[in-house]
Structure formats: structure tokens, C-alpha cells
Enzyme design. Structure first.
Site, PDB file in Angstrom:
ATOM      1  N   ASP A 101       0.841  -1.196   0.000  1.00 48.58           N
ATOM      2  CA  ASP A 101       0.000   0.000   0.000  1.00 48.58           C
ATOM      3  C   ASP A 101       0.878   1.248   0.000  1.00 48.58           C
ATOM      4  O   ASP A 101       1.532   1.557   0.988  1.00 48.58           O
ATOM      5  CB  ASP A 101      -0.892   0.014   1.248  1.00 48.58           C
ATOM      6  CG  ASP A 101      -1.827   1.216   1.243  1.00 48.58           C
ATOM      7  OD1 ASP A 101      -2.925   1.104   0.660  1.00 48.58           O
ATOM      8  OD2 ASP A 101      -1.459   2.278   1.793  1.00 48.58           O
TER       9      ASP A 101
ATOM     10  N   TYR B 133       3.216   9.645  -0.560  1.00 48.91           N
ATOM     11  CA  TYR B 133       4.288   9.057   0.256  1.00 48.91           C
ATOM     12  C   TYR B 133       5.674   9.291  -0.372  1.00 48.91           C
ATOM     13  O   TYR B 133       6.687   9.120   0.290  1.00 48.91           O
ATOM     14  CB  TYR B 133       4.080   7.549   0.474  1.00 48.91           C
ATOM     15  CG  TYR B 133       2.776   7.171   1.140  1.00 48.91           C
ATOM     16  CD1 TYR B 133       1.959   8.117   1.738  1.00 48.91           C
ATOM     17  CD2 TYR B 133       2.354   5.845   1.177  1.00 48.91           C
ATOM     18  CE1 TYR B 133       0.756   7.763   2.339  1.00 48.91           C
ATOM     19  CE2 TYR B 133       1.156   5.478   1.783  1.00 48.91           C
ATOM     20  CZ  TYR B 133       0.357   6.450   2.358  1.00 48.91           C
ATOM     21  OH  TYR B 133      -0.832   6.101   2.942  1.00 48.91           O
TER      22      TYR B 133
ATOM     23  N   LYS C 125      -2.575   5.785  -4.495  1.00 46.67           N
ATOM     24  CA  LYS C 125      -3.684   6.711  -4.222  1.00 46.67           C
ATOM     25  C   LYS C 125      -3.435   8.072  -4.855  1.00 46.67           C
ATOM     26  O   LYS C 125      -2.289   8.539  -4.922  1.00 46.67           O
ATOM     27  CB  LYS C 125      -3.850   6.902  -2.706  1.00 46.67           C
ATOM     28  CG  LYS C 125      -3.778   5.623  -1.897  1.00 46.67           C
ATOM     29  CD  LYS C 125      -4.062   5.848  -0.429  1.00 46.67           C
ATOM     30  CE  LYS C 125      -3.673   4.632   0.405  1.00 46.67           C
ATOM     31  NZ  LYS C 125      -2.251   4.610   0.803  1.00 46.67           N
TER      32      LYS C 125
ATOM     33  N   HIS D 216      -7.465   9.442  -2.230  1.00 47.22           N
ATOM     34  CA  HIS D 216      -6.842   9.386  -0.899  1.00 47.22           C
ATOM     35  C   HIS D 216      -7.727  10.017   0.176  1.00 47.22           C
ATOM     36  O   HIS D 216      -7.897   9.451   1.255  1.00 47.22           O
ATOM     37  CB  HIS D 216      -5.476  10.093  -0.973  1.00 47.22           C
ATOM     38  CG  HIS D 216      -4.490   9.647   0.034  1.00 47.22           C
ATOM     39  ND1 HIS D 216      -3.162   9.486  -0.238  1.00 47.22           N
ATOM     40  CD2 HIS D 216      -4.623   9.341   1.344  1.00 47.22           C
ATOM     41  CE1 HIS D 216      -2.523   9.095   0.850  1.00 47.22           C
ATOM     42  NE2 HIS D 216      -3.392   9.008   1.836  1.00 47.22           N
TER      43      HIS D 216
HETATM   44  N1  LIG Z   1      -5.363   6.255   3.451  1.00 46.77           N
HETATM   45  C1  LIG Z   1      -4.831   7.005   4.389  1.00 46.77           C
HETATM   46  O1  LIG Z   1      -5.179   8.177   4.572  1.00 46.77           O
HETATM   47  C2  LIG Z   1      -3.783   6.446   5.256  1.00 46.77           C
HETATM   48  C3  LIG Z   1      -3.190   5.253   4.932  1.00 46.77           C
HETATM   49  N2  LIG Z   1      -2.218   4.708   5.745  1.00 46.77           N
HETATM   50  C4  LIG Z   1      -1.670   3.402   5.356  1.00 46.77           C
HETATM   51  O2  LIG Z   1      -1.721   2.525   6.484  1.00 46.77           O
HETATM   52  C5  LIG Z   1      -0.415   2.033   6.747  1.00 46.77           C
HETATM   53  C6  LIG Z   1      -0.228   1.711   8.211  1.00 46.77           C
HETATM   54  O3  LIG Z   1      -0.489   2.840   9.004  1.00 46.77           O
HETATM   55  P1  LIG Z   1       0.607   3.551   9.916  1.00 46.77           P
HETATM   56  O4  LIG Z   1       0.159   4.956  10.110  1.00 46.77           O
HETATM   57  O5  LIG Z   1       1.919   3.325   9.334  1.00 46.77           O
HETATM   58  O6  LIG Z   1       0.404   2.881  11.333  1.00 46.77           O
HETATM   59  P2  LIG Z   1       0.392   1.389  11.929  1.00 46.77           P
HETATM   60  O7  LIG Z   1      -0.860   1.288  12.713  1.00 46.77           O
HETATM   61  O8  LIG Z   1       0.676   0.383  10.897  1.00 46.77           O
HETATM   62  O9  LIG Z   1       1.581   1.462  12.971  1.00 46.77           O
HETATM   63  C7  LIG Z   1       2.911   1.612  12.572  1.00 46.77           C
HETATM   64  C8  LIG Z   1       3.718   1.856  13.833  1.00 46.77           C
HETATM   65  O10 LIG Z   1       3.669   0.699  14.652  1.00 46.77           O
HETATM   66  C9  LIG Z   1       4.992   0.194  14.827  1.00 46.77           C
HETATM   67  N3  LIG Z   1       4.927  -1.260  14.726  1.00 46.77           N
HETATM   68  C10 LIG Z   1       4.606  -2.000  13.643  1.00 46.77           C
HETATM   69  N4  LIG Z   1       4.618  -3.302  13.917  1.00 46.77           N
HETATM   70  C11 LIG Z   1       4.981  -3.404  15.215  1.00 46.77           C
HETATM   71  C12 LIG Z   1       5.189  -4.509  16.072  1.00 46.77           C
HETATM   72  N5  LIG Z   1       5.016  -5.761  15.663  1.00 46.77           N
HETATM   73  N6  LIG Z   1       5.576  -4.259  17.358  1.00 46.77           N
HETATM   74  C13 LIG Z   1       5.736  -2.989  17.787  1.00 46.77           C
HETATM   75  N7  LIG Z   1       5.548  -1.909  17.020  1.00 46.77           N
HETATM   76  C14 LIG Z   1       5.175  -2.121  15.740  1.00 46.77           C
HETATM   77  C15 LIG Z   1       5.822   0.793  13.730  1.00 46.77           C
HETATM   78  O11 LIG Z   1       7.137   0.932  14.163  1.00 46.77           O
HETATM   79  P3  LIG Z   1       8.419   0.764  13.195  1.00 46.77           P
HETATM   80  O12 LIG Z   1       8.058   1.393  11.878  1.00 46.77           O
HETATM   81  O13 LIG Z   1       9.465   1.490  13.950  1.00 46.77           O
HETATM   82  O14 LIG Z   1       8.680  -0.709  13.067  1.00 46.77           O
HETATM   83  C16 LIG Z   1       5.161   2.144  13.522  1.00 46.77           C
HETATM   84  O15 LIG Z   1       5.609   3.069  14.490  1.00 46.77           O
HETATM   85  C17 LIG Z   1       0.482   3.162   6.242  1.00 46.77           C
HETATM   86  O16 LIG Z   1       1.816   2.744   6.132  1.00 46.77           O
HETATM   87  C18 LIG Z   1      -0.203   3.507   4.961  1.00 46.77           C
HETATM   88  O17 LIG Z   1       0.109   2.546   3.971  1.00 46.77           O
HETATM   89  C19 LIG Z   1      -1.846   5.327   6.904  1.00 46.77           C
HETATM   90  C20 LIG Z   1      -2.382   6.541   7.254  1.00 46.77           C
HETATM   91  C21 LIG Z   1      -3.404   7.201   6.456  1.00 46.77           C
HETATM   92  O1  LIG Z   2      -0.653   8.270   5.476  1.00 41.08           O
HETATM   93  C1  LIG Z   2      -1.545   8.719   4.757  1.00 41.08           C
HETATM   94  O2  LIG Z   2      -1.924   8.114   3.763  1.00 41.08           O
HETATM   95  C2  LIG Z   2      -2.183   9.984   5.106  1.00 41.08           C
HETATM   96  O3  LIG Z   2      -2.859  10.565   4.322  1.00 41.08           O
HETATM   97  C3  LIG Z   2      -2.084  10.449   6.504  1.00 41.08           C
HETATM   98  O4  LIG Z   2      -1.066  10.051   7.235  1.00 41.08           O
HETATM   99  C4  LIG Z   2      -2.416  11.882   6.683  1.00 41.08           C
HETATM  100  O5  LIG Z   2      -1.490  12.676   6.094  1.00 41.08           O
HETATM  101  C5  LIG Z   2      -2.707  12.145   8.091  1.00 41.08           C
HETATM  102  O6  LIG Z   2      -3.367  11.372   8.730  1.00 41.08           O
HETATM  103  C6  LIG Z   2      -2.218  13.364   8.691  1.00 41.08           C
HETATM  104  O7  LIG Z   2      -2.673  13.410   9.992  1.00 41.08           O
END
Ligand SMILES: NC(=O)C1=CN([C@@H]2O[C@H](COP(=O)(O)OP(=O)(O)OC[C@H]3O[C@@H](n4cnc5c(N)ncnc54)[C@H](OP(=O)(O)O)[C@@H]3O)[C@@H](O)[C@H]2O)C=CC1
Ligand SMILES: O=C(O)C(=O)[C@@H](O)[C@H](O)C(=O)CO
Length: 291
Positions: free
Chosen positions: A46, A51, A93, A126
């Protein structure tokens, strides 16, 4: 090797229920993490134009898929024999400053160049950006791409019920997915019901609440009881509720750990305990405030 089961989208296309998220992955790290995730058994990635790492994702994939027919250029050979383009599911996205029919088509072309792909598996708007008022028109461009076969499925992200209602007044293709913030502290019940009614698959972004939910005492207790980690308990909860989830992780150990959630089951008592954790806690923006 552990892999994720696949769920059917409303057009029959299959999506791996557990994928790998790439928000905040620096472009230079993306290729290595994609390769680590492939090695661990992930097949679903994803990313997003916002990004800034689509080219890094492409490098990670092209190291795996080198044949021209795979539609990914520049590869150097198969790292994991037996994986073909068809086995991999790539989502990207359209970012907020590319709403509008023509702008959306151009944004898609740019993402395709970055990704080096012939087609994308899932293309999402997005954010609805309601103040712009352009998402119905933007979605029309996604429908064009879908009809042209350049995307296997189209959908939305961060759409609230009111945005879905507005979209469906004019849409000809029901979105396959709505990717929303969803974790035990933000359970989005109304939206999940709406998805069920409409045949839209719920995809959880920040499925671990950006790591914040891992410290919840109920999750910790459940993890201890099952001899699993808090992340595994939360991801297992998503799987049992039928969500697609796309955790992001930065180490090989966590990447493997997060996929290893198909060998145990939460009981109905565990599921009820986790259902009680909803507190409407957002780790990201509210969709009405993003424009
Ligand atoms: N459509 C949208 O608007 C959005 C989409 N997204 C998508 O969702 C994905 C995931 O969301 P994200 O915001 O990254 O958050 P997550 O809920 O996936 O959490 C990620 C965090 O958790 C930590 N983590 C992951 N696995 C573990 C584990 N097994 N044990 C302990 N800590 C862990 C990571 O640390 P570390 O990296 O240090 O390992 C990081 O700090 C994004 O990468 C993106 O692709 C996210 C936000 C908005
Ligand atoms: O990660 C994404 O895909 C996002 O759009 C978000 O992280 C977004 O920018 C946000 O949640 C900011 O608070």
C-alpha cells in the site's frame, strides 16, 4: 512461508487480507522493506503518490519481477522464484491536489511511471476533500481507468457516510474499498455497517493505531494469555472482523511478526473485550478537515 488469505472485492478481484503499508517509509528504504516483506510472504503493498516512495516500491518489486511481461521494468532477476506480477497486489492513491477529471488522469499516469507497472491493482481517492467538492468528478476519472483496464479495482479512502452517499448518486461503479483509520480505539461501527450494506470492503489504515494501541492493558493481557504480541492480537482482531489491514513496520522481525497471525484465534470473549475498547480516538486527521 506464511502468506495472507485473500478476500474477494465486489468485482471478484482477490486482495490479500494483510498487506504492507508504506507511509513515512523514506524513498531510499522502500525497496529494501518491500523485498523484506516479499521474503516474509507479503504480497500486498500500500503506497500513495503523497508518500513519495512509489519509485522505491517499484525498485523493490522489480528486483523480484524482471520479465517484460510482468509489466515491471528494470528488474535484475527473481529473488523469490515463483512469484509473478499476478501474485502481487499494489495499491496507490490519488493525492488531494489532483482532484478533478483531467488532473486525476494525469496523476494516475505519473504514478504508473513511478511504479513501472502496466496496471495497478487498486487505485484510491486518498481523501474526499469535501470543501473542493470535486470527488464525484475525480471518481469518474477512476471509472475511466477501470474501464480501460489500467486498474483492476477502484475505491476511496477516508470517505464518511455522507461522502459515500453523495458519490453513489452519480457513480456507475460501486467502490471496491474504503480505506479508513480503524483500530480498537477507533472502531468506526457506523461506517463498517454502511460498507456491508453497499458491498464495499473495509480496509484499515493505521491498524495498530500508529503503535499507540499496543500499550492498551486489555490488549497486553490478551497477548499474554495467547503467548502472542500485542501487534499480533490487534491484527488478528482485524482479520476475524474481515477487515483488510496494512500495518507498516521497519524491521524484518516486526514485518514477519505482523504476518504471523493466522495460526491462532481470539475467542468470542477476547473479541468482546476488544470491542469494548472503542474510544473514538483518531491518530490521524478527520476527513472533514482535510482539503
Ligand atoms: N489512506 C490514508 O489516509 C492512510 C493510509 N495509511 C496506510 O496505512 C499504513 C499503516 O499505518 P501507519 O500509520 O503506518 O500505522 P500502523 O498502525 O501500521 O503502525 C505503525 C507503527 O507501529 C509500529 N509497529 C509496527 N509493527 C509493530 C510490532 N510488531 N511491534 C511494535 N511496534 C510495531 C511501527 O514501528 P516501526 O516502523 O518502527 O517498526 C510504527 O511506528 C500506512 O503505512 C499507509 O500505507 C496510513 C495513514 C493514512
Ligand atoms: O498516510 C496517509 O496516507 C495519510 O494521508 C495520513 O497520514 C495523513 O497525512 C494524516 O493522517 C495526517 O494526519
Amino acid at each position: 512461508m506464511k502468506t495472507s488469505p485473500r478476500l474477494s472485492l465486489n468485482n471478484g478481484v482477490l486482495i490479500n487480507q494483510l498487506g504492507f503499508g508504506l507511509y513515512k517509509v523514506p524513498p531510499a528504504d522502500a525497496a529494501g522493506l518491500v523485498q523484506a516483506a516479499l521474503a516474509a510472504g507479503y504480497r500486498h503493498f500500500d503506497t500513495a503518490a503523497m508518500y513519495g516512495n512509489e519509485t522505491g516500491v517499484a525498485r523493490g518489486l522489480s528486483a523480484q519481477l524482471s520479465s517484460p511481461s510482468a509489466g515491471i521494468s528494470g528488474g535484475s532477476g527473481e529473488l523469490f522464484p515463483g512469484i509473478s506480477r499476478e501474485d502481487i497486489f499494489v495499491t496507490t492513491k490519488l493525492w488531494n491536489d489532483h482532484h478533478g477529471y483531467d488532473a486525476a488522469l494525469r496523476a494516475f499516469d505519473d504514478s504508473m511511471v513511478n511504479l513501472g507497472l502496466d496496471y495497478v491493482d487498486l487505485y484510491l481517492i486518498h481523501w474526499p476533500c469535501p470543501r473542493k467538492g470535486l470527488f464525484p468528478e475525480t471518481y469518474r476519472a477512476l471509472e475511466t481507468l477501470y474501464r480501460e483496464g489500467r486498474v483492476r479495482a477502484i475505491g476511496v479512502s477516508n470517505f464518511q457516510p455522507v461522502h459515500l452517499d453523495r458519490l453513489l448518486q452519480t457513480a456507475e461503479v460501486v467502490p471496491a474499498v474504503n480505506q479508513i483509520e480503524l483500530h480498537p480505539w477507533l472502531q468506526q461501527e457506523e461506517l463498517r455497517h454502511k460498507h456491508q450494506e453497499l458491498g464495499i470492503l473495509t480496509e484499515a489504515w493505521s491498524p495498530l493505531g500508529r503503535g499507540q494501541v499496543l500499550a492498551d492493558p486489555v490488549i497486553q493481557a490478551c497477548a499474554a494469555e495467547h503467548r502472542r504480541t500485542p501487534a499480533q492480537v490487534i491484527l488478528r482482531w482485524h482479520m476475524q472482523l474481515g477487515h483488510v489491514a496494512i500495518p507498516k513496520a521497519s524491521s524484518e522481525a516486526r514485518i514477519r511478526e505482523n504476518l504471523d497471525v493466522f495460526g491462532f484465534e481470539l475467542s468470542s470473549r477476547d473479541m468482546a473485550a476488544l470491542a469494548g475498547l472503542d474510544r473514538g480516538h483518531r491518530t490521524g486527521s478527520h476527513p472533514d478537515n482535510v482539503n
